[in-house]
Design a protein around this motif. Structure first.
Motif, PDB file in Angstrom:
ATOM      1  N   THR A 329       0.728  -1.259  -0.111  1.00 15.01           N
ATOM      2  CA  THR A 329       0.046  -0.038  -0.018  1.00 15.01           C
ATOM      3  C   THR A 329       0.803   1.325  -0.012  1.00 15.01           C
ATOM      4  O   THR A 329       1.984   1.162   0.244  1.00 15.01           O
ATOM      5  N   ASP A 330       0.387   2.417  -0.562  1.00 16.15           N
ATOM      6  CA  ASP A 330       1.007   3.375  -0.442  1.00 16.15           C
ATOM      7  C   ASP A 330       0.590   4.285   1.044  1.00 16.15           C
ATOM      8  O   ASP A 330      -0.427   3.577   1.583  1.00 16.15           O
ATOM      9  N   LYS A 331       0.889   5.572   1.106  1.00 16.89           N
ATOM     10  CA  LYS A 331       0.528   5.873   2.621  1.00 16.89           C
ATOM     11  C   LYS A 331      -0.301   7.081   2.343  1.00 16.89           C
ATOM     12  O   LYS A 331      -1.670   7.168   2.932  1.00 16.89           O
ATOM     13  N   THR A 332       0.049   8.133   1.597  1.00 18.26           N
ATOM     14  CA  THR A 332      -0.758   9.361   1.727  1.00 18.26           C
ATOM     15  C   THR A 332      -2.146   9.020   0.770  1.00 18.26           C
ATOM     16  O   THR A 332      -2.504   8.855  -0.226  1.00 18.26           O
ATOM     17  N   GLY A 333      -3.136   9.360   1.798  1.00 14.73           N
ATOM     18  CA  GLY A 333      -4.481   9.176   1.064  1.00 14.73           C
ATOM     19  C   GLY A 333      -4.941   7.685   1.333  1.00 14.73           C
ATOM     20  O   GLY A 333      -6.353   7.608   1.250  1.00 14.73           O
ATOM     21  N   THR A 334      -4.114   6.552   1.367  1.00 13.29           N
ATOM     22  CA  THR A 334      -4.812   5.546   1.688  1.00 13.29           C
ATOM     23  C   THR A 334      -4.852   4.920   3.204  1.00 13.29           C
ATOM     24  O   THR A 334      -5.586   4.600   3.533  1.00 13.29           O
ATOM     25  N   ALA A 539       4.801   1.147   0.605  1.00 11.30           N
ATOM     26  CA  ALA A 539       5.624   1.802  -0.498  1.00 11.30           C
ATOM     27  C   ALA A 539       5.466   3.177  -0.753  1.00 11.30           C
ATOM     28  O   ALA A 539       4.274   3.242  -1.321  1.00 11.30           O
ATOM     29  N   THR A 540       5.994   4.002  -0.048  1.00 14.55           N
ATOM     30  CA  THR A 540       5.520   5.437  -0.379  1.00 14.55           C
ATOM     31  C   THR A 540       6.668   6.220  -0.861  1.00 14.55           C
ATOM     32  O   THR A 540       7.774   6.070  -0.911  1.00 14.55           O
ATOM     33  N   GLY A 541       6.034   7.492  -1.490  1.00 12.84           N
ATOM     34  CA  GLY A 541       7.248   8.762  -1.878  1.00 12.84           C
ATOM     35  C   GLY A 541       7.588   9.454  -0.794  1.00 12.84           C
ATOM     36  O   GLY A 541       8.594  10.274  -0.957  1.00 12.84           O
ATOM     37  N   CYS A 587       6.452  -6.141   8.432  1.00 13.13           N
ATOM     38  CA  CYS A 587       5.726  -5.279   7.937  1.00 13.13           C
ATOM     39  C   CYS A 587       6.885  -4.126   7.261  1.00 13.13           C
ATOM     40  O   CYS A 587       7.193  -3.049   7.628  1.00 13.13           O
ATOM     41  N   PRO A 588       7.377  -4.525   6.232  1.00 13.25           N
ATOM     42  CA  PRO A 588       8.335  -3.843   5.573  1.00 13.25           C
ATOM     43  C   PRO A 588       8.068  -2.553   4.919  1.00 13.25           C
ATOM     44  O   PRO A 588       6.851  -2.254   4.735  1.00 13.25           O
ATOM     45  N   ILE A 589       8.973  -1.498   5.252  1.00 12.76           N
ATOM     46  CA  ILE A 589       8.488  -0.123   4.778  1.00 12.76           C
ATOM     47  C   ILE A 589       9.597   0.363   3.686  1.00 12.76           C
ATOM     48  O   ILE A 589      10.913   0.184   4.023  1.00 12.76           O
ATOM     49  N   PHE A 590       9.067   0.756   2.684  1.00 13.83           N
ATOM     50  CA  PHE A 590       9.967   1.367   1.732  1.00 13.83           C
ATOM     51  C   PHE A 590       9.467   2.969   1.402  1.00 13.83           C
ATOM     52  O   PHE A 590       8.180   3.150   1.543  1.00 13.83           O
ATOM     53  N   ASP A 617      -1.840   5.411  -7.318  1.00 15.77           N
ATOM     54  CA  ASP A 617      -3.029   6.408  -7.852  1.00 15.77           C
ATOM     55  C   ASP A 617      -2.274   7.177  -9.136  1.00 15.77           C
ATOM     56  O   ASP A 617      -2.957   7.383 -10.086  1.00 15.77           O
ATOM     57  N   GLY A 618      -0.886   7.053  -9.235  1.00 12.04           N
ATOM     58  CA  GLY A 618      -0.391   7.916 -10.505  1.00 12.04           C
ATOM     59  C   GLY A 618      -0.241   7.090 -11.715  1.00 12.04           C
ATOM     60  O   GLY A 618      -0.214   5.866 -11.686  1.00 12.04           O
TER      61      GLY A 618
END
Ligand code: ATP
Length: 893
Positions: A329-334, A539-541, A587-590, A617-618
């Motif tokens: 999952t991404d972070k922002t918004g989700t 997985a987030t930016g 819970c791996p974090i990228f 989303d992009g």
């Protein structure tokens, strides 16, 4: 006039419009004149072809074969009732085919209804500002605003473009990104012209403003819609397995049919009489309602998911979701609200933390410039209904600048380098009264290295190593609190200088920290997913520290834990095996991922054998969404390109909905198993009478027509009801099912054929014998096919099977849990099914047409009661089996 050779203003004039767009009134008038901007959908496959398919699948072919033999038998040896049998089987194929067709049709309608819930929206200039309207309402002359990730809604001519790149792949098949600008083009056709945006193509990068010149079927896309539509249907693991299960059952049924034909013949029957036994065996073993019920189960799953805010784009995805072992999952918004507010600042003027209210835009140049960057370096637009339209973070910035009274009039935007997820920053160029300025904002670690100076109290001072260290510390402190960060900077350029191709020599102005709180319910959903054995990969930016802080708030990271975060930069240097090891963490974090790195993570997860659900989303997420077993796009913030690559869409962008949908997906698999157990149980009860006939030389206890009465009559609605069961309470306490786990495994077969089926077969045989013996029949005595006693005895066998199926439907609701252990009420469809079952069996036994059609005769109440002990024994036996399974095989069942 040629729309791509003329200048932008000429084109606008020729279409009776201006840069401010049409008025709402004029747009409505044109809509009535030109019609909606929609291309009529071409159906994938013609109806008659699909109808034919339902009549020619494997089971149907087997039944056609059986019917043909019956008709031939009738021709050669009339009087055996084989013609009636033939008609009955043909009737079964037709009814079943019709039913399957209807189910498919309904399922398809469900999908298209669901799709309608999410119409494509377009930003259009209407008078004073930007309005968001459904793409269908566009008319020639409308001026639209497009940005990265948008699907172009109609054929348009650009009038402004910033670093615009598009893909014409849907029209030309070429995936190469193409640059586009607003200047006149001398290309020979519209496809090659460098200022045209054509319907159906997508914007890969940059943004632009364009005027619509063709809509609906007048667009290039509309002209070739037939070619562009269609697309291949994915086959889920479930459907593939159903295919192989069907093959096994068909071969089994055919083999047994052949064997019984042989045995009957050996036992002294004529060829045609023996063939009836063969046919009976085939009919008894084919689960006729299997395929339509599966379609129905998937469609119902899709509907239930829609209620939980997940739209399914392909039916089989419903079930694939149930097998998911990883959510990436991404972070922002989700995970978070994506409702940003500026919480804190770190100003270059004071080199200290500050509140937005502390800004002094009039007094100090540094603060004034910071407000200006906040106000201008944006892609947001003012909407006709008041308020700002665009990225919530940018909106928060603009609102902050406006609250602090930053003046905004009279400054024109000259050009821009749009935001890009790889560079993680954007810049704009402005002509101001005191010179030309480039404003830059972006992730601190991409902006700070470009800064050489810092603005303080009207002075520009060099950014020394010490100062850099201070900024770094401030950045970390803010990120650790879960705040999302932007660094703001500027550069003064010579008058009328063009925008540099890349930013450098910037003057730092400050850091802005936004609060984006976790969504409600995400913490519970995370707990539920982890409990269900599903790994969650973030997985987030965004910044690593911000991500950890949010992870801690939602339970992905323990209170005391200091997790290993893999940044995009580190990932570049990780070998495949190192990446695999990193993915072994619970819970791996990228973080700070570049646009294409998500794809690499998804590939690695799949290579490790995971069934992967991926959100995105992009535009850049599209390849990862395609690669995933289940690509999940965002309904609200997602780009059209991401949505098209996805298998499902989260209407509210909420992580919680993914976990809900997985629960529904698991229920679908369970339900198909419940239904299979139920149907296969009665197959044994239908088959044993033939065995008994051959082995013991007794009259045949159940005729072929009576078998059909069960398979396609009484069994049908209860089986469908099982397909519509809600998820079991413990469905999210189990680990995900393994890829190797079969739908039809030995456990299911053993339970249906070797256990439940035996009770039912015994009940049928006992009822049959009971009526015969009561009627004075003695062993070895022959009975004619129309003797009243014989008719009554077969009826008793049929009634006993149906009664035990009524009990069985409750037993099949759960593989492990006792019928009495919880208050969970059966779904209403089960009671409808049972009512239907009773109505049908009463009609078969007690009405004249029922008697004639199915070769039955009215029964006394004793015959009904004779099934009672067997029903009780089946119930007790199954409860005992479930108890043993629960106690001795606690896990992995
Ligand atoms: P996720 O991938 O979880 O949605 P994200 O939204 O933070 O996370 P990106 O959109 O790739 O990921 O943003 C990465 C970083 O780029 C952000 O942390 C921010 O610092 C910066 N950024 C995001 N949007 C903008 C923007 N409009 N202008 C300038 N910088 C931005």
């Amino acid at each position: 006039m040629n729309v791509y050779r003329a200048t932008a203003d000429e084109v606008l004039a020729s279409l009776g419009t201006s840069r401010a767009g049409l008025s709402s009134k004029e747009a409505a008038r044109r809509l009535a004149e030109y019609g909606p901007n929609a291309v009529e959908r071409v159906r994938g496959k013609p109806l008659h072809k699909r109808a034919l398919e339902t009549l020619t699948h494997l089971f149907a072919l087997l039944l056609w074969f059986a019917a043909a033999i019956a008709f031939v038998a009738h021709l050669i040896e009339p009087g055996l009732g084989m013609a009636t049998l033939g008609y009955a089987i043909v009737g079964v194929i037709l009814v079943n085919g019709l039913f399957a067709f209807w189910q498919e049709f309904r399922a398809e309608r469900t999908l298209s209804e669901l799709a309608k819930l999410l119409p494509a929206q377009v930003k259009v200039m209407r008078g004073e500002g930007v309005a968001t309207v459904p793409a269908e309402e566009l008319v020639p002359g409308d001026v639209i605003v497009v940005g990265q990730g948008d699907r172009v809604p109609a054929d348009c001519r650009l009038i402004e473009a910033f670093a615009l790149r598009i893909s014409n792949a849907t029209l030309t098949g070429e995936a190469m990104p193409l640059g586009r600008s607003a200047a006149p083009s001398d290309a020979s056709d519209v496809l090659r012209s460098t200022n045209a945006l054509l319907a159906g193509t997508s914007v890969l990068a940059g943004d632009g403003v364009a005027v619509v010149f063709a809509t609906g079927s007048h667009t290039e896309f509309g002209k070739i819609a037939r070619l562009a539509q269609g697309g291949t249907e994915d086959r889920s693991p479930l459907l593939e397995e159903v295919d192989s299960v069907s093959r096994v059952i068909a071969v089994l049924a055919f083999g047994l049919g052949l064997a019984f034909f042989g045995i009957g013949f050996e036992a002294g029957l004529s060829v045609w009489q023996a063939s009836m036994f063969g046919i009976g065996t085939i009919v008894a073993n084919v689960p006729e309602g299997l395929l339509p019920t599966i379609t129905l189960t998937l469609a119902m799953g899709a509907r239930r998911m829609a209620r939980r805010k997940v739209l399914v784009r392909h039916l089989p995805a419903t079930e694939t979701l149930g097998a998911v072992t990883v959510i990436c999952t991404d972070k922002t918004g989700t995970l978070t609200e994506n409702r940003m507010a500026v919480r804190e600042l770190f100003l270059s003027r004071t080199l200290a933390a500050a509140h937005p209210a502390d800004l002094q835009p009039e007094q100090y140049t540094a603060d004034r410039l910071l407000c200006e960057v906040s106000r201008r370096c944006q892609t947001v637009q003012w909407a006709t209904d008041g308020g700002w339209l665009g990225d919530p973070m940018e909106v928060a910035l603009v609102e902050m600048a406006e609250r602090t009274g930053s003046a905004s009039a009279g400054i024109s935007l000259v050009s821009e380098i749009p935001f890009d997820a790889d560079r993680k920053r954007m810049s704009t160029l402005h002509e101001m009264a005191d010179g030309t300025f480039m404003y830059t904002k972006g992730a601190p670690e991409t902006v700070l290295p470009l800064c050489t100076h810092l603005e303080a109290n009207g002075r520009v001072a060099p950014l020394t190593r010490n100062l850099r260290q201070r900024l770094k510390e401030a950045e970390e402190a803010l990120a650790k609190r879960g705040l999302r960060l932007l660094a703001l900077a500027y550069r003064r350029l010579p008058a009328e200088a063009p925008l540099p191709t890349n930013e450098a020599s910037l003057v730092f102005l400050g850091l802005v920290a936004f609060e984006d709180p976790p969504r409600k319910g995400v913490a519970e959903a995370v707990r539920s997913a982890l409990q269900a054995g599903i790994k969650i990969v973030t997985a987030t930016g965004d910044h690593p520290d911000t991500t950890i802080a949010i992870g801690r708030q939602i339970g992905l990271v323990g209170e005391e834990e200091i997790p290993q975060v893999v940044t995009g930069e580190r990932l570049l240097h990780l070998s495949e095996s190192q990446l695999w090891t990193a993915l072994d963490a619970p819970c791996p974090i990228f973080a700070r991922l570049a646009a294409d790195q998500k794809l690499r993570i998804v590939r690695a997860l799949r290579a490790k054998g995971h069934v992967t659900a991926v959100t995105g989303d992009g535009v850049n997420d599209a390849p990862a969404l395609k690669e995933a077993d289940i690509g999940i796009a965002m309904g609200r913030t997602g780009s059209d390109v991401a949505r098209e690559a996805a298998d499902m869409i989260l209407v509210d962008d909420n992580f919680v909905s993914i976990v809900d949908a997985i629960e529904e997906g698991r229920a679908v698999f369970d339900n198909v198993r419940k239904f299979l157990t139920y149907v296969l149980t009665s197959n044994i009860a239908e088959f044993v009478p033939y065995l008994a006939f051959v082995l013991f030389g007794i009259p045949l206890p159940l005729t072929v027509i009576q078998i059909l009465a069960v398979d396609l009559g009484t069994d049908l609605v209860p089986a469908l009801a099982l397909g519509a069961e809600k998820p079991c309470a413990d469905v999210m306490q189990r680990p995900p099912r393994s890829r190797a786990e079969l739908l039809l495994d030995h456990r299911l077969l053993l339970r249906a054929y070797g256990f439940l089926g035996l009770f039912e077969a015994a009940a049928g045989m006992a009822a049959f014998s009971f009526v015969l013996l009561q009627g004075g029949w003695s062993f070895g005595e022959r009975l004619t096919a129309d003797a009243h006693l014989y008719l009554q005895a077969t009826t008793a066998c049929l009634v006993a099977i149906v009664l035990l199926q009524v009990v069985n439907v409750f037993l099949c609701r759960d593989e492990r849990t006792s019928l009495f252990s919880r208050a969970r009420l059966a779904n209403p469809l089960i009671f409808v099914g049972i009512a239907f079952e009773f109505a049908m069996i009463l009609a078969v036994v007690y009405t004249q047409p029922g008697n004639v059609l199915f070769g039955t005769a009215p029964l006394g109440w004793q015959a009904w009661l004779s099934a009672g002990p067997f029903a009780a024994a089946m119930l007790a036996g199954e409860e005992m089996r479930k108890w043993i399974v629960r106690v001795y095989f606690a896990r992995g069942q």
